[in-house]
Design a protein around this motif. Structure first.
Motif, short mmCIF file in Angstrom:
data_model
loop_
_atom_site.label_atom_id
_atom_site.label_comp_id
_atom_site.label_asym_id
_atom_site.label_seq_id
_atom_site.Cartn_x
_atom_site.Cartn_y
_atom_site.Cartn_z
N LEU A 1 0.83 -1.20 0.00
CA LEU A 1 0.00 0.00 0.00
C LEU A 1 0.87 1.25 0.00
CD1 LEU A 1 -2.76 1.35 0.19
CD2 LEU A 1 -2.64 1.11 2.68
N GLU A 2 1.90 1.25 0.84
CA GLU A 2 2.81 2.39 0.90
C GLU A 2 3.53 2.59 -0.43
OE1 GLU A 2 5.31 1.50 4.20
OE2 GLU A 2 3.87 2.19 5.71
N LYS A 3 3.90 1.46 -1.06
CA LYS A 3 4.57 1.53 -2.36
C LYS A 3 3.65 2.15 -3.40
CE LYS A 3 6.50 -1.46 -5.98
NZ LYS A 3 6.79 -2.86 -6.37
N GLN A 4 2.39 1.69 -3.44
CA GLN A 4 1.44 2.22 -4.41
C GLN A 4 1.15 3.69 -4.16
OE1 GLN A 4 0.52 0.65 -7.13
NE2 GLN A 4 1.73 -1.12 -6.45
N GLN A 5 1.07 4.07 -2.87
CA GLN A 5 0.84 5.48 -2.53
C GLN A 5 2.02 6.33 -2.98
OE1 GLN A 5 0.13 5.12 1.70
NE2 GLN A 5 -2.09 5.01 1.44
N ALA A 6 3.24 5.80 -2.79
CA ALA A 6 4.43 6.54 -3.20
C ALA A 6 4.47 6.70 -4.71
CB ALA A 6 5.69 5.81 -2.71
N ILE A 7 4.08 5.63 -5.43
CA ILE A 7 4.04 5.70 -6.90
C ILE A 7 3.01 6.73 -7.36
CG2 ILE A 7 3.41 4.42 -8.99
CD1 ILE A 7 4.62 1.93 -7.68
N ALA A 8 1.83 6.69 -6.74
CA ALA A 8 0.78 7.63 -7.11
C ALA A 8 1.22 9.07 -6.84
CB ALA A 8 -0.50 7.30 -6.33
N GLN A 9 1.90 9.28 -5.71
CA GLN A 9 2.39 10.62 -5.39
C GLN A 9 3.46 11.06 -6.37
OE1 GLN A 9 1.24 12.79 -2.86
NE2 GLN A 9 2.44 14.16 -4.15
N ARG A 10 4.34 10.13 -6.74
CA ARG A 10 5.39 10.45 -7.70
C ARG A 10 4.78 10.83 -9.05
NH1 ARG A 10 10.59 12.24 -8.38
NH2 ARG A 10 11.45 11.47 -10.35
N HIS A 11 3.79 10.08 -9.48
CA HIS A 11 3.12 10.38 -10.74
C HIS A 11 2.45 11.75 -10.69
CE1 HIS A 11 2.78 5.93 -12.22
NE2 HIS A 11 4.01 6.32 -12.01
N ALA A 12 1.81 12.05 -9.56
CA ALA A 12 1.15 13.35 -9.42
C ALA A 12 2.17 14.48 -9.46
CB ALA A 12 0.37 13.39 -8.10
N ASP A 13 3.31 14.27 -8.80
CA ASP A 13 4.37 15.29 -8.80
C ASP A 13 4.93 15.49 -10.20
OD1 ASP A 13 4.04 15.62 -6.08
OD2 ASP A 13 5.74 14.34 -5.53
N LEU A 14 5.08 14.39 -10.95
CA LEU A 14 5.60 14.48 -12.31
C LEU A 14 4.65 15.26 -13.20
CD1 LEU A 14 6.91 10.82 -12.75
CD2 LEU A 14 8.32 12.88 -12.87
N LYS A 15 3.36 14.91 -13.12
CA LYS A 15 2.39 15.54 -13.99
C LYS A 15 2.18 17.02 -13.66
CE LYS A 15 -0.13 11.29 -15.03
NZ LYS A 15 -1.40 10.53 -14.88
#
Length: 289
Positions: free
Chosen positions: A133-147
């Motif tokens: 869950l933490e990994k997926q949250q980190a990925i989602a946050q990274r994607h949001a920061d990128l976009k």
């Protein structure tokens, strides 16, 4: 579960009979494998001291018990111990006076071990779920920061996410008749370039895939794998904002990662002398390697 009867023990004894005077080792019966096995080992040692027929009794007890390692109800344990004493008969049944208590303790210990193992299994599964869950949250946050532009892409995968790019290999091998202006990502190798911010390239595997292939061939595990270089070319236009980095780092025969806009069509002659048509990409992300 059915209780262990005298006849069951007799059958076990008969099936496991030893030659007269033979000694039975606890290790033969997995005595070290569980609390039950340890109790059986103690029983064996006790019968050594209590009876001339210890080999028969000990082996029969061990065989019967180990075949029924899920015995837990008190009446079953009592029946088992009574059958053991009856079979011991003149071979001094007193050797098994503590049978019930020892056997119950052995299974209690075994059950506690199973419960602890189950608790640990559940805890490990929960930790794994939390980590995922933490990994997926980190990925989602990274994607949001990128976009959002808060961070810059570190690699082609992230660049493709930022720009919403599609795989571009298919466009190179079979260009659309009318450039669609969409963004595509691909790996390539520079084949022809000069002092202008323009070059021709061929599509390749990623840098990681090429390294893995080289390691595989170096190890000589199986037959050598060789991937022939593509004869399909594409043209790349480097915008002014990226030209300084391009000229400082790009090399003839050097690899690169690219995100580019399919903006035009060009014609060229490949290494085989064939006249072909290829796409033109305007760079929005370029990373040489």
């Amino acid at each position: 579960m059915k209780s262990i009867t005298t006849s069951a023990v007799m059958l076990a004894l008969a099936a496991a009979s030893l030659p007269s005077g033979a000694q039975a080792s606890p290790l033969e019966f997995g005595a070290q494998a569980s609390p039950v096995g340890k109790w059986l080992a103690n029983t064996f040692d006790k019968s050594n001291q209590c009876s001339e027929g210890h080999a028969y009794v000990a082996k029969g007890v061990m065989k019967s018990a180990l075949e029924r390692t899920r015995i837990e109800p008190e009446d079953t344990i009592a029946s088992f111990c009574a059958a053991v004493r009856q079979e011991a008969g003149t071979l001094r049944a007193s050797c098994f006076d503590t049978c019930e208590a020892d056997f119950a303790a052995a299974f209690d210990s075994r059950k506690q071990g199973q419960q602890e193992a189950e608790r640990e299994r559940i805890a490990q599964a929960e930790r794994a779920r939390t980590a995922e869950l933490e990994k997926q949250q980190a990925i989602a946050q990274r994607h949001a920061d990128l976009k959002s532009g808060r961070v810059k892409p570190d690699n082609l995968e992230e660049a493709a996410i930022v720009h919403g790019a599609r795989p571009g290999d298919g466009i190179v091998s079979s260009p659309k008749l009318r450039p669609d202006g969409a963004l595509y990502y691909l790996h390539g190798r520079i084949k022809h370039a000069d002092a202008r911010p323009v070059f021709f390239a061929v599509p390749t595997m990623s840098q990681v895939d090429q390294m893995n292939l080289a390691v595989y061939n170096l190890r000589g595990i199986g037959r050598q794998l060789n991937v022939p270089e593509s004869t399909d070319y594409f043209k790349v236009l480097v915008p002014k904002a990226l030209q300084e980095a391009y000229f400082a780092n790009a090399r003839i025969e050097g690899g690169f990662d690219l995100v580019g806009r399919y903006s035009a069509i060009t014609t060229y002659r490949n290494a085989l002398g064939q006249e072909k048509t290829g796409p033109v990409f305007e760079v929005v992300y370029f990373k040489p390697w």
